[in-house]
Enzyme design. Structure first.
Site, PDB file in Angstrom:
ATOM      1  N   GLU A  21       0.358  -1.069   0.423  1.00  0.00           N
ATOM      2  CA  GLU A  21      -0.124  -0.604   0.058  1.00  0.00           C
ATOM      3  C   GLU A  21       1.281   1.405   0.115  1.00  0.00           C
ATOM      4  O   GLU A  21       1.981   1.699   0.791  1.00  0.00           O
ATOM      5  CB  GLU A  21      -0.754   0.185   1.118  1.00  0.00           C
ATOM      6  CG  GLU A  21      -2.147   1.177   1.514  1.00  0.00           C
ATOM      7  CD  GLU A  21      -2.490   1.393   2.748  1.00  0.00           C
ATOM      8  OE1 GLU A  21      -3.367   2.341   2.348  1.00  0.00           O
ATOM      9  OE2 GLU A  21      -1.804   0.452   3.776  1.00  0.00           O
ATOM     10  N   LYS A  27      -9.369   2.496  -2.684  1.00  0.00           N
ATOM     11  CA  LYS A  27     -10.095   1.873  -2.084  1.00  0.00           C
ATOM     12  C   LYS A  27     -11.233   2.762  -1.397  1.00  0.00           C
ATOM     13  O   LYS A  27     -11.856   4.048  -1.514  1.00  0.00           O
ATOM     14  CB  LYS A  27      -9.678   2.792  -0.069  1.00  0.00           C
ATOM     15  CG  LYS A  27      -9.519   1.768   0.766  1.00  0.00           C
ATOM     16  CD  LYS A  27      -8.295   2.443   1.655  1.00  0.00           C
ATOM     17  CE  LYS A  27      -8.107   1.387   3.181  1.00  0.00           C
ATOM     18  NZ  LYS A  27      -7.581   1.688   4.416  1.00  0.00           N
ATOM     19  N   CYS A  73      -5.517  -2.443   2.699  1.00  0.00           N
ATOM     20  CA  CYS A  73      -5.693  -2.763   4.117  1.00  0.00           C
ATOM     21  C   CYS A  73      -6.381  -3.013   4.472  1.00  0.00           C
ATOM     22  O   CYS A  73      -6.684  -4.186   4.710  1.00  0.00           O
ATOM     23  CB  CYS A  73      -4.774  -0.986   4.447  1.00  0.00           C
ATOM     24  SG  CYS A  73      -5.154  -0.279   6.356  1.00  0.00           S
TER      25      CYS A  73
END
Length: 531
Positions: free
Chosen positions: A287, A351, A405
């Site tokens: 990430e 995301k 994440c």
């Protein structure tokens, strides 16, 4: 045992609160990196016995009568969440001059807030309380409800849901295929609480037998599943390389270190395979591994093209910018890019589920005017959330379902939409949390998403734990925490399982109804009253 349960039931005041806190704190030892499965069999009976003695004054109103039960649940939860989440404070110390003031809010305030869910669970359980087996069913049902609410309210935060304590290793994760995390939360609390029956004897034979049967079934089913032949890799085989650079978070925030960070990723990408093994087809960076906007840096894309060999694909975590319109600041997204061997971006996904206060500020206008900003936001104003979740279709035909994440901790983020995928992809940067239990807890929760779906998991983490996990939750190959290097391995195939998110929810609902019936009949009435 009856003597011990009686002593605990009669505790009062600070000693009662302290014991509840210590029981919750002890339960944390069942979580990674410890994984001591036996611990909750000690802590949950203490919670049951404390609840046995938590009846309120009958002369008080309904709310005041329920307060002793709520308080016990809150103290238990505060110990559990304090012991399980204290490491969040490490993220605030990366830029201590700016965020150290918030340390008490992260280390004490968040556990105190999350403990409200367990206080609520204890209160609901008390409404169904009895003196035998039914009270265990009531506690299991109430904890299941509380954990469900914790996973959805205020964007949700189901980190360290209590069911994970019953699933420390792959053999003990397989039951999640049948019941999902929601069902495992309830069943775990029931089984962990069963030794409390030794202290009161009523319902002991049936309760302990049922708990033993559930444990044997839980482990036996896991053992049986792990005896199945490993899934064959899809043809042609694809070799995945995970790049684990172990870049210190303070360095990642240093603008002067951007070139060095980028070069580190390129060097690991170009490293020769060990012992003459096949070169990787797919390379995964963690990430936010790219320390600048790729679309504004053609030289960086050219450098990537120079490193990639013919046919290789790079999947890299990066920040993506998007024009928001005339006169408006650009929007920024925490994203993953797919880059081919010519340095062209051929796919991207943003995301969807952002971290409150980490990647964006709730009530931004109000809090920003007070000088606050998101802790991990790389750009002014924080990140924007994607409108929908996008799959990553690679040039070779593989389809990755991206979880960036902490999206991997949400079972509901991985539903029917993931079924066409070849694998789950989880990129993360746990360097924020240093050498603490946080990265190990995060890995276990991502691991369980693979088990629930039967899909292999490709997980790239800056500091670890990077691994390729098969659809049974077994680590095929990985790199230990804080070990710099690369992991090369064949991408496993899917596990052919009866995976159905809807069926898992229905099974969890059946478990909840069963516990409700047991608790209700044991209570003697479905007109629930606080004693």
């Amino acid at each position: 045992m009856e003597w011990l349960s009686g002593r605990i039931m009669l505790l009062s005041g600070a000693r009662r609160a302290l014991l509840a806190f210590l029981a919750g704190l002890l339960t944390v030892l069942a979580l990674p990196p410890f994984g001591i499965f036996a611990v909750p069999f000690l802590s949950f009976p203490v919670l049951v016995w404390l609840q046995d003695g938590a009846s309120g004054n009958p002369d008080h109103g309904r709310l005041r009568r329920g307060f002793p039960a709520f308080a016990i649940g809150w103290c238990f939860g505060f110990g559990y969440f304090l012991g399980g989440l204290w490491w969040l404070g490490n993220a605030l110390l990366i830029e201590a001059d700016e965020f150290a003031w918030a340390l008490p809010l992260a280390v004490l305030g968040l556990p105190a807030f999350l403990a409200l869910y367990y206080g609520f669970a204890a209160l609901v359980a008390r409404m169904l309380w009895s003196d035998g087996l039914g009270r265990l069913a009531a506690l299991a049902l109430a904890f299941g409800l509380a954990e469900w609410l914790r996973g959805i309210l205020l964007t949700g935060f189901p980190w360290n849901a209590v069911g994970y304590a019953a699933m420390p290793v792959p053999m003990m994760m397989q039951s999640a295929v049948i019941f999902g995390l929601a069902g495992m939360n309830m069943l775990s609390v029931f089984v962990f609480s069963a030794p409390a029956l030794l202290g009161t004897r009523k319902g002991m034979g049936l309760g302990l037998s049922l708990a033993a049967l559930l444990v044997v079934g839980h482990i036996g089913y896991g053992y049986w599943r792990l005896q199945e032949p490993a899934p064959t890799a899809p043809q042609p085989e694809q070799t995945v390389r995970l790049v684990q650079p172990v870049i210190d978070q303070a360095m990642k925030l240093d603008d002067a270190a951007r070139a060095e960070i980028f070069t580190e990723h390129l060097e690991l990408t170009a490293a020769a395979p060990a012992d003459g093994a096949k070169r990787p087809d797919i390379i995964v960076w963690p990430e936010t591994s790219v320390p600048f906007l790729l679309t504004e840096n053609p030289d960086a894309l050219a450098s990537i093209a120079d490193v990639l060999q013919d046919g290789q694909i790079l999947i890299a975590g990066a920040v993506r910018a998007e024009n928001a319109g005339a006169g408006l600041p650009p929007r920024y997204y925490n994203s993953v890019y797919v880059i081919d061997d010519r340095g062209q971006i051929v796919g991207a996904a943003d995301k969807l589920h952002l971290v409150p206060f980490g990647e964006y500020l709730p009530f931004e206008d109000l809090l920003a005017s007070a000088g606050l900003k998101a802790i991990a936001a790389a750009m002014p104003g924080g990140f924007s959330a994607a409108a929908t979740r996008s799959m990553l279709t690679l040039p070779g035909g593989q389809v990755f379902y991206p979880l960036i994440c902490y999206e991997a901790i949400f079972p509901n983020e991985v539903g029917n939409a993931a079924l066409p995928a070849s694998a789950l992809l989880n990129v993360t940067n746990d360097a924020w949390f240093g050498d603490t239990p946080g990265p190990y807890q995060h890995f276990q929760q991502a691991q369980l998403r693979a088990v629930e779906t039967g899909l292999p998991l490709v997980r790239g983490a800056n500091s670890g734990i990077s691994a390729v996990v098969n659809g049974l939750g077994e680590v095929v190959s990985g790199a230990s925490f804080n070990v710099r290097g690369v992991v090369d391995t064949i991408l496993p195939g899917k596990i052919m399982t009866p995976y159905d998110p809807g069926q898992q929810k229905r099974n969890a609902a059946i478990v909840a109804v069963m516990f409700l019936l047991v608790a209700g009949f044991s209570r003697g009435s479905f007109i629930f009253r606080v004693n």
